[in-house]
Design an enzyme around this catalytic site. Structure first.
Site, PDB file in Angstrom:
ATOM      1  N   ARG A   5      -2.736  10.857  -2.974  1.00  0.00           N
ATOM      2  CA  ARG A   5      -1.827  11.938  -3.376  1.00  0.00           C
ATOM      3  C   ARG A   5      -2.314  12.684  -4.611  1.00  0.00           C
ATOM      4  O   ARG A   5      -1.948  13.837  -4.833  1.00  0.00           O
ATOM      5  CB  ARG A   5      -0.400  11.408  -3.543  1.00  0.00           C
ATOM      6  CG  ARG A   5       0.271  11.155  -2.198  1.00  0.00           C
ATOM      7  CD  ARG A   5       1.674  10.617  -2.379  1.00  0.00           C
ATOM      8  NE  ARG A   5       1.700   9.336  -3.018  1.00  0.00           N
ATOM      9  CZ  ARG A   5       1.516   8.170  -2.392  1.00  0.00           C
ATOM     10  NH1 ARG A   5       1.315   8.149  -1.096  1.00  0.00           N
ATOM     11  NH2 ARG A   5       1.540   7.031  -3.057  1.00  0.00           N
ATOM     12  N   GLU A  56      -0.039  -6.278  -6.658  1.00  0.00           N
ATOM     13  CA  GLU A  56       0.996  -7.316  -6.645  1.00  0.00           C
ATOM     14  C   GLU A  56       0.518  -8.507  -5.792  1.00  0.00           C
ATOM     15  O   GLU A  56       0.619  -9.656  -6.194  1.00  0.00           O
ATOM     16  CB  GLU A  56       2.276  -6.716  -6.083  1.00  0.00           C
ATOM     17  CG  GLU A  56       3.498  -7.521  -6.410  1.00  0.00           C
ATOM     18  CD  GLU A  56       4.748  -6.864  -5.848  1.00  0.00           C
ATOM     19  OE1 GLU A  56       4.672  -5.703  -5.404  1.00  0.00           O
ATOM     20  OE2 GLU A  56       5.776  -7.547  -5.833  1.00  0.00           O
TER      21      GLU A  56
HETATM   22  P1  AMP Z   1       0.026   1.441 -10.048  1.00  0.00           P
HETATM   23  O1  AMP Z   1      -1.426   1.117  -9.922  1.00  0.00           O
HETATM   24  O2  AMP Z   1       0.931   0.267  -9.991  1.00  0.00           O
HETATM   25  O3  AMP Z   1       0.301   2.336 -11.254  1.00  0.00           O
HETATM   26  O4  AMP Z   1       0.422   2.282  -8.748  1.00  0.00           O
HETATM   27  C1  AMP Z   1       0.158   3.620  -8.686  1.00  0.00           C
HETATM   28  C2  AMP Z   1      -0.270   4.078  -7.328  1.00  0.00           C
HETATM   29  O5  AMP Z   1       0.589   3.587  -6.297  1.00  0.00           O
HETATM   30  C3  AMP Z   1      -0.194   5.587  -7.262  1.00  0.00           C
HETATM   31  O6  AMP Z   1      -1.338   6.066  -6.564  1.00  0.00           O
HETATM   32  C4  AMP Z   1       1.098   5.871  -6.535  1.00  0.00           C
HETATM   33  O7  AMP Z   1       0.933   6.926  -5.638  1.00  0.00           O
HETATM   34  C5  AMP Z   1       1.447   4.586  -5.788  1.00  0.00           C
HETATM   35  N1  AMP Z   1       2.832   4.104  -6.021  1.00  0.00           N
HETATM   36  C6  AMP Z   1       3.192   2.953  -6.638  1.00  0.00           C
HETATM   37  N2  AMP Z   1       4.503   2.790  -6.656  1.00  0.00           N
HETATM   38  C7  AMP Z   1       5.039   3.876  -6.049  1.00  0.00           C
HETATM   39  C8  AMP Z   1       6.388   4.329  -5.783  1.00  0.00           C
HETATM   40  N3  AMP Z   1       7.464   3.608  -6.132  1.00  0.00           N
HETATM   41  N4  AMP Z   1       6.548   5.518  -5.164  1.00  0.00           N
HETATM   42  C9  AMP Z   1       5.463   6.251  -4.820  1.00  0.00           C
HETATM   43  N5  AMP Z   1       4.187   5.894  -5.035  1.00  0.00           N
HETATM   44  C10 AMP Z   1       3.966   4.719  -5.647  1.00  0.00           C
END
Ligand code: AMP
Length: 173
Positions: free
Chosen positions: A61, A98
């Site tokens: 995205r 996770e």
């Molecule tokens: P993180 O590495 O945990 O910061 O996760 C970020 C990535 O996961 C990004 O590329 C987001 O597009 C996706 N992502 C994680 N959680 C969500 C959520 N609740 N809604 C939409 N996209 C998410």
């Protein structure tokens, strides 16, 4: 355009991609020309303030915003992709999810020395994806001047993982 108007357009999708996750769906913004332009305006302003000369965007995205920002500024775009997708020589970075791990990749020749890079993704959750991406930019010789997201899930404290970097995220939940 008010950031609240952009925030209101983000759709909550419960239990996607798995039970217990509240997915923040940005597609209503992409589908609305005024909202999309206003969103891209926010990031191009930041990029101009920092004198950025390259955009790096995170699979998938982040690409939707990154392409528009780079075109608006008349500068180059570097994709950071999931493992196995980039055709030329890559650097790779593995990080924890996770459950299990994920690996991102960047082309080794993506940057010239001292390129000033703005890294973009749609959403900051735990920060692991963005941190791995920032490390890849540095491996490839770029300088990360800012990491931008449209949305920040503040309760997950992703900024902590990115405390070495300047982070901008106008919409917070
Ligand atoms: P993180 O590495 O945990 O910061 O996760 C970020 C990535 O996961 C990004 O590329 C987001 O597009 C996706 N992502 C994680 N959680 C969500 C959520 N609740 N809604 C939409 N996209 C998410």
């Amino acid at each position: 355009m008010n950031i609240k108007t952009i925030k209101k357009a983000i759709r909550d999708v419960p239990d996607f991609p798995k039970p217990g996750i509240l997915f923040k769906d940005i597609t209503p913004i992409l589908d609305n020309p005024e909202l999309f332009r206003a969103t891209i305006d926010l990031f191009t302003e930041r990029a101009k303030q920092h004198g950025v000369n390259k955009i790096a965007a995170i699979d998938a995205r982040g690409f939707l915003f990154g392409g528009a920002i780079a075109d608006r500024l008349g500068i180059g775009l570097v994709p950071i992709r999931k493992q196995g997708k980039l055709p030329y020589k890559t650097y790779e970075e593995t990080y924890n999810l996770e459950y299990g791990t994920a690996t991102l990749a960047i082309h080794q020749d993506a940057f010239n020395q001292d390129d000033k890079v703005l890294l973009i993704d749609d959403l900051l959750a735990t920060g692991g994806t963005a941190l791995a991406s920032a490390i890849l930019i540095e491996k490839a010789g770029g300088q990360v001047v800012e990491i931008d997201f449209l949305v920040e899930l503040s309760f997950l404290d992703g900024r902590k993982a990115l405390d070495k970097y300047e982070v901008y995220a106008p919409v917070k939940f």
